[in-house]
Scaffold this active site. Structure first.
Site, PDB file in Angstrom:
ATOM      1  N   ASP A   1       5.417 -10.675 -17.964  1.00  0.00           N
ATOM      2  CA  ASP A   1       5.279 -12.125 -18.054  1.00  0.00           C
ATOM      3  C   ASP A   1       6.232 -12.724 -19.076  1.00  0.00           C
ATOM      4  O   ASP A   1       6.760 -13.818 -18.868  1.00  0.00           O
ATOM      5  CB  ASP A   1       3.828 -12.493 -18.397  1.00  0.00           C
TER       6      ASP A   1
ATOM      7  N   CYS B   1       3.299  -3.164 -23.182  1.00  0.00           N
ATOM      8  CA  CYS B   1       2.556  -2.588 -22.062  1.00  0.00           C
ATOM      9  C   CYS B   1       3.050  -3.100 -20.717  1.00  0.00           C
ATOM     10  O   CYS B   1       2.452  -2.806 -19.691  1.00  0.00           O
ATOM     11  CB  CYS B   1       1.061  -2.831 -22.221  1.00  0.00           C
TER      12      CYS B   1
ATOM     13  N   HIS C   1       0.816  -1.222   0.000  1.00  0.00           N
ATOM     14  CA  HIS C   1       0.000   0.000   0.000  1.00  0.00           C
ATOM     15  C   HIS C   1       0.842   1.262   0.000  1.00  0.00           C
ATOM     16  O   HIS C   1       0.520   2.240  -0.642  1.00  0.00           O
ATOM     17  CB  HIS C   1      -0.868   0.064   1.262  1.00  0.00           C
TER      18      HIS C   1
ATOM     19  N   GLU D   1       2.873 -12.680 -24.206  1.00  0.00           N
ATOM     20  CA  GLU D   1       3.595 -12.777 -22.938  1.00  0.00           C
ATOM     21  C   GLU D   1       4.093 -14.195 -22.689  1.00  0.00           C
ATOM     22  O   GLU D   1       4.663 -14.481 -21.640  1.00  0.00           O
ATOM     23  CB  GLU D   1       2.765 -12.239 -21.771  1.00  0.00           C
TER      24      GLU D   1
END
Ligand code: PEP
Ligand code: MG
Length: 562
Positions: free
Chosen positions: A445, A492, A185, A421
């Site tokens: 990936d 991406c 977080h 990927e």
């Protein structure tokens, strides 16, 4: 003055700062025995639930949507019967209230953490935060004071979502935490505040006291406690260079950029409303990757077609440029209880991404309908993740077309593409390109599958560089395959936001880069300063290099000019 100490963590949010420290210590809370411990715990849990809901509302009011979402999820956790049930069970087994709380918290968080998954590991930290709040309430110990009196670098073993949500961005120069990874977080919040963060440094709270000086680099992960004049100078220069780069990049907001006279689109990766707002504010050239799975996680059932449609429609309407919506990529590091296939030894090699759709046809069909409906509001493209073979592509495409035809009233098809990927798909890209309207390389990936190194394994960080020549070579095959087929080919994954990798992608003929919204203009600036004269040589050198390090040096040599 004590000697300087250098620590190495993981650079998680960019920026460089030298400044005073506020150390936030963890206090061990011991809950006393109470007359009716079951009831006392339940009452304290309700009080904490209300506190967290109030903090969520405050965060929302300050426009801190991510923090508000986390706090809302935590407030729900506080009233989850699983928590009260676990404590109650321990009490009935004869444990003291303190021991029951400690054991229940450890068991629940270990259960999540043992699933070996960063998203669930983050939920484990949430459970611990919530239980810590309940324990403090029962022990009468106030919440930790995390509000610095003057601007400071916050240093702590860990920081809770509630704590970071209370912080005033004006008072926070940066964050350093002993634990946590790049998805924690504190990183999300640091990025949204625009301050540097370094996580996973190991014991730093013992090495520094409040008021001393620290120098941190949120890109390299370096933390220097009590830096000498020489290091202060060096970090100040880095900080100036970082600020100058951010400011210079501002000039690119809303402008288009080209490489060797070919337009190069720089789009944004978006996972939620605040990313979407930021992507619009940064003037991104559309969305290159809308990660829809986040709509599906952390809930007991999938989102309805209308709920999905509403988000996709807003994203589509926000841009004139294409908005690439990726169908849910669940499995691997992103499980959803109601979708995941149970009992997999290797979830990253299991029923993940598009492989999952046949097992949950109705969920996929609902999502595709929501995406196709949103196309009425913008230039929507539909993309499938984790595809390995041409058969899968053909099958998915005809399935999507069938869904469009069979929907009452009919829906128009939209451009259909897949993520590259899996190395198998990169190696058969010429055939694959015949069946799609566009391709997008998922370099995160593609790197993990090419180097056979789990991307979530902290011990394998050295094998996660998309500049490894093997991965650069596969990207080049895809760039060439896409160019021959005359289709848009993008990257991406995170590497698209790395100026070195972005340069090599531009030079190999990639037509679009999709990066986190805050990086859009920095990447436009980085591409704009390239001299295409040496580009082909740099790609050839990177592919022929013997390591990621030497591939990087080859590209750096080109970037920095003769
Ligand atoms: C990737 O793998 O590079 C990618 C963009 O997808 P994700 O990170 O969501 O798996
Ligand atoms: Mg991926």
């Amino acid at each position: 003055m004590a000697e300087p100490v250098a620590l190495q963590g993981v650079g998680a949010a960019p920026g460089v700062v030298v400044g005073p420290v506020l150390v936030i210590d963890l206090v061990e809370v011991v809950v006393p025995d109470l007359p009716d411990p079951d009831q006392a715990f339940a009452d304290a849990a309700v009080a904490v639930q209300q506190d967290l809901a109030a903090l969520a509302a405050q965060a929302k009011g300050r426009g801190r949507d991510e923090a508000a979402d986390v706090l809302t999820a935590q407030s729900q956790m506080a009233e989850d019967p699983m928590l009260t049930g676990a404590v109650s069970e321990k009490l009935h087994a004869g444990l003291s209230l303190n021991a029951a709380i400690v054991e229940a918290s450890a068991e629940l968080s270990a259960m999540l953490r043992n699933l070996d998954d960063p998203y669930l590991a983050a939920r484990a930290a949430d459970v611990e935060e919530v239980v810590d709040r309940v324990a403090r309430n029962l022990a009468g110990v106030p919440a930790r004071n995390v509000v610095p009196g003057e601007p400071a670098v916050i240093i702590s073993e860990t920081l809770t979502a509630a704590e970071t949500a209370q912080m005033d961005p004006e008072q926070v120069l940066g964050f350093v935490t002993e634990t946590g990874g790049p998805t924690s977080h504190v990183v999300i919040i640091a990025r949204s505040m625009g301050v540097p963060a370094v996580v996973g440094t190991g014991p730093v709270t013992e090495a520094v006291t409040t008021g001393e000086t620290v120098a941190i680099d949120g890109r390299t992960g370096e933390v220097i406690v009590r830096p000498d004049d020489h290091r202060v100078d060096e970090f100040t220069k880095r900080s100036d260079a970082h600020r100058a780069a951010v400011t210079a990049a501002e000039a690119w907001r809303g402008k288009s950029v080209a490489y060797d006279e070919r337009p190069l689109t720089v789009a944004a990766n978006v996972a939620n409303q605040s990313d979407l707002d930021r992507a619009v504010a940064e003037g991104a050239d559309g969305i290159g990757l809308l990660r829809t799975e986040f709509l599906f996680l952390d809930r007991p059932e999938p989102p309805s077609e209308d709920e999905q449609y509403e988000f996709y429609r807003r994203a589509a309407a926000a841009f004139d440029d294409p908005v690439v919506i990726r169908t849910m990529d669940i499995g691997g590091d992103k499980p959803a209880d109601y979708l995941t296939i149970p009992g997999e030894e290797n979830p990253f090699l299991g029923v993940r991404g598009a492989r999952l759709y046949r097992h949950h046809a109705e969920v996929f069909e609902t999502q595709v309908r929501a995406i196709l409906r949103a196309a009425a509001d913008g230039d929507v493209w539909l993309m499938a993740p984790m595809v390995s073979t041409i058969e899968e592509i053909v099958d998915l495409r005809s399935w999507v077309n069938r869904i469009a035809e069979q929907t009452a009233g009919g829906l128009e098809p939209v451009p259909f593409g897949v993520m590259v990927e899996v190395p198998a798909l990169a190696l058969t890209v010429d055939a694959a390109a015949q069946h799609v309207d566009f391709l997008s390389i998922g370099s995160n990936d593609l790197t993990q599958y090419t180097l056979a190194a789990d991307r979530t394994n902290e011990g394998l960080g050295h094998l996660q560089d998309a500049m490894h020549p093997s991965v650069v070579k596969l990207c080049e095959l895809v760039a060439i395959g896409g160019k021959h087929a005359g289709i848009s080919t993008s990257v991406c994954g995170l590497s698209a936001a790395d100026p070195v990798a972005a340069a090599v992608y531009a030079a190999m003929g990639i037509s679009k880069l999709s990066v986190s919204p805050s990086m859009v203009n920095q990447i436009k600036a980085a591409v704009a300063q390239l001299d295409p004269a040496g580009g082909a040589r740099a790609v050839a050198d990177a592919v022929a290099a013997s390591s990621a390090v030497t591939a990087r040096s080859a590209v750096e040599a080109w970037r920095s000019g003769p």
